[in-house]
Design an enzyme around this catalytic site. Structure first.
Site, PDB file in Angstrom:
ATOM      1  N   SER A 129       0.860  -1.190   0.000  1.00 23.06           N
ATOM      2  CA  SER A 129       0.000   0.000   0.000  1.00 23.06           C
ATOM      3  C   SER A 129       0.896   1.239   0.000  1.00 23.06           C
ATOM      4  CB  SER A 129      -0.836  -0.014   1.286  1.00 23.06           C
ATOM      5  OG  SER A 129      -1.517   1.208   1.464  1.00 23.06           O
ATOM      6  N   TYR A 148      -2.335  -1.691  10.361  1.00 22.07           N
ATOM      7  CA  TYR A 148      -2.294  -1.777   8.895  1.00 22.07           C
ATOM      8  C   TYR A 148      -0.956  -1.257   8.372  1.00 22.07           C
ATOM      9  CZ  TYR A 148      -4.101  -1.162   4.090  1.00 22.07           C
ATOM     10  OH  TYR A 148      -4.302  -1.234   2.737  1.00 22.07           O
TER      11      TYR A 148
HETATM   12  P1  NAD Z   1     -11.731  -5.841  -0.113  1.00 19.61           P
HETATM   13  O1  NAD Z   1     -12.265  -5.813   1.283  1.00 19.61           O
HETATM   14  O2  NAD Z   1     -12.580  -5.419  -1.237  1.00 19.61           O
HETATM   15  O3  NAD Z   1     -11.186  -7.288  -0.447  1.00 19.61           O
HETATM   16  C1  NAD Z   1     -10.425  -8.001   0.486  1.00 19.61           C
HETATM   17  C2  NAD Z   1     -10.479  -9.443   0.103  1.00 19.61           C
HETATM   18  O4  NAD Z   1      -9.783 -10.178   1.123  1.00 19.61           O
HETATM   19  C3  NAD Z   1     -11.890 -10.017   0.022  1.00 19.61           C
HETATM   20  O5  NAD Z   1     -11.964 -10.898  -1.072  1.00 19.61           O
HETATM   21  C4  NAD Z   1     -12.018 -10.741   1.338  1.00 19.61           C
HETATM   22  O6  NAD Z   1     -12.924 -11.823   1.247  1.00 19.61           O
HETATM   23  C5  NAD Z   1     -10.609 -11.219   1.534  1.00 19.61           C
HETATM   24  N1  NAD Z   1     -10.302 -11.564   2.907  1.00 19.61           N
HETATM   25  C6  NAD Z   1     -10.501 -10.831   4.029  1.00 19.61           C
HETATM   26  N2  NAD Z   1     -10.159 -11.529   5.105  1.00 19.61           N
HETATM   27  C7  NAD Z   1      -9.716 -12.731   4.661  1.00 19.61           C
HETATM   28  C8  NAD Z   1      -9.238 -13.889   5.294  1.00 19.61           C
HETATM   29  N3  NAD Z   1      -9.158 -13.980   6.633  1.00 19.61           N
HETATM   30  N4  NAD Z   1      -8.889 -14.944   4.527  1.00 19.61           N
HETATM   31  C9  NAD Z   1      -9.000 -14.885   3.180  1.00 19.61           C
HETATM   32  N5  NAD Z   1      -9.447 -13.810   2.527  1.00 19.61           N
HETATM   33  C10 NAD Z   1      -9.806 -12.742   3.257  1.00 19.61           C
HETATM   34  O7  NAD Z   1     -10.369  -5.012  -0.061  1.00 19.61           O
HETATM   35  P2  NAD Z   1      -9.470  -4.348  -1.215  1.00 19.61           P
HETATM   36  O8  NAD Z   1      -9.604  -2.881  -1.079  1.00 19.61           O
HETATM   37  O9  NAD Z   1      -9.731  -4.987  -2.517  1.00 19.61           O
HETATM   38  O10 NAD Z   1      -8.023  -4.721  -0.673  1.00 19.61           O
HETATM   39  C11 NAD Z   1      -7.234  -5.739  -1.239  1.00 19.61           C
HETATM   40  C12 NAD Z   1      -5.794  -5.520  -0.822  1.00 19.61           C
HETATM   41  O11 NAD Z   1      -5.334  -4.271  -1.340  1.00 19.61           O
HETATM   42  C13 NAD Z   1      -5.605  -5.455   0.689  1.00 19.61           C
HETATM   43  O12 NAD Z   1      -4.391  -6.094   1.046  1.00 19.61           O
HETATM   44  C14 NAD Z   1      -5.511  -3.968   0.952  1.00 19.61           C
HETATM   45  O13 NAD Z   1      -4.792  -3.684   2.123  1.00 19.61           O
HETATM   46  C15 NAD Z   1      -4.778  -3.510  -0.300  1.00 19.61           C
HETATM   47  N6  NAD Z   1      -4.935  -2.080  -0.586  1.00 19.61           N
HETATM   48  C16 NAD Z   1      -6.177  -1.550  -0.823  1.00 19.61           C
HETATM   49  C17 NAD Z   1      -6.279  -0.190  -1.096  1.00 19.61           C
HETATM   50  C18 NAD Z   1      -7.599   0.444  -1.384  1.00 19.61           C
HETATM   51  O14 NAD Z   1      -7.644   1.675  -1.484  1.00 19.61           O
HETATM   52  N7  NAD Z   1      -8.672  -0.303  -1.578  1.00 19.61           N
HETATM   53  C19 NAD Z   1      -5.142   0.615  -1.110  1.00 19.61           C
HETATM   54  C20 NAD Z   1      -3.905   0.041  -0.846  1.00 19.61           C
HETATM   55  C21 NAD Z   1      -3.808  -1.316  -0.590  1.00 19.61           C
END
Ligand code: NAD
Length: 257
Positions: free
Chosen positions: A139, A152
């Site tokens: 991130s 986080y």
């Molecule tokens: P999201 O909540 O849409 O998706 C997260 C996914 O992880 C889902 O499919 C969920 O089912 C799965 N998940 C959660 N807990 C779990 C577990 N215990 N076991 C297996 N799967 C699990 O989130 P997102 O925004 O798509 O984030 C995805 C990744 O990207 C994360 O690592 C997040 O930190 C990173 N990220 C997101 C952003 C953003 O702005 N959305 C920015 C930087 C980094």
């Protein structure tokens, strides 16, 4: 570029960025293993949908990324794991002194330790295949901090350290390890932060989006799941053979500030 013949495992890929990455990899010809902690009809239907849309094999494997043994079994249960995308992640927003211990432990387990366990299980498969890609979704918060996100930010900085070590341990093999650092992407994870952030800053929804979230993102636009999928496909391409142990920011200029 064709990733035909490769199998990609994407953790946490039933929604948001993980699903976008899975779609891009399938679109580039890779077989894909979707994952989440649930085991519903909808999860298996999603795999079937992607398989039909892209004409590749897509399966669904339930595994809770907070459970070390489940992380390892997810990979060990696959015939191949050529591309490993560690994407599963959760968030919790609270000041350090109020941060619930169970939330700290869950975030460290899902956002950081899971990548250690899946990588440990995947490297022997990549070595056997003579090729591999480890792509960790960190991130902008892996490179910089914000208040109220201690677990986080600690986990996402840790993911970058793990990525560098993985790269050094595989440097003389056809295996690379890199971290992608997205800025804000409008996914369910970000949606879920909006109410808490509204309360913390005493602002409305649009004000939080513009003044708190995109205020840090000089482009003033969310990054998209398609752009992140495209970055993963690039890192899986021969052009990226010598890119290892580094980070690629997809953050609209956030970390240039
Ligand atoms: P999201 O909540 O849409 O998706 C997260 C996914 O992880 C889902 O499919 C969920 O089912 C799965 N998940 C959660 N807990 C779990 C577990 N215990 N076991 C297996 N799967 C699990 O989130 P997102 O925004 O798509 O984030 C995805 C990744 O990207 C994360 O690592 C997040 O930190 C990173 N990220 C997101 C952003 C953003 O702005 N959305 C920015 C930087 C980094």
């Amino acid at each position: 570029m064709s990733l035909s013949g490769k199998t990609a495992v994407v953790t946490g890929s039933t929604s948001g960025i993980g699903l976008g990455i899975a779609r891009s990899l399938a679109g580039a010809g890779a077989d894909v293993v979707l994952n989440s902690f649930t085991n519903s009809e909808a999860d298996h239907a999603l795999a079937q949908e992607l398989s039909t849309e892209f004409g590749v094999q897509v399966t669904y494997a339930q595994a809770d990324m907070s459970d070390a043994a489940a992380c390892r079994s997810l990979i060990e249960g696959q015939a191949r794991c050529d591309i490993l995308v560690n994407n599963a992640g959760i968030q919790h927003v609270a000041p350090i002194e109020d941060f619930p211990i169970d939330k700290w432990n869950a975030i460290i387990a899902i956002n950081l330790s899971s990548a250690f366990h899946t990588t440990a299980a995947a490297l022997p498969k990549m070595r056997a295949a003579g090729w591999g890609r480890v792509i960790n979704i960190s991130s902008a918060h892996g490179l910089t901090a914000s208040p109220f996100k201690s677990a986080y930010i600690a986990a996402k900085h840790g993911v970058i350290g793990l990525t560098k070590t993985t790269a050094l341990e595989t440097a003389q093999e056809a295996i690379t390890a890199n971290a992608i650092c997205p800025g804000y992407v409008l996914t369910p994870l970000v949606e879920a932060q909006i109410p808490d952030t509204m309360e913390k800053y005493n602002m409305g929804r649009e004000e939080v989006i513009k003044k708190v979230m995109l205020e840090r993102q000089p482009s003033r636009e969310f990054a998209t799941v398609e752009q992140l999928g495209g970055t993963v496909v690039f890192l899986s391409s021969p052009s990226a053979d010598q890119i290892t142990g580094t980070t690629i920011s997809v953050d609209g200029g956030w970390t240039a500030l």
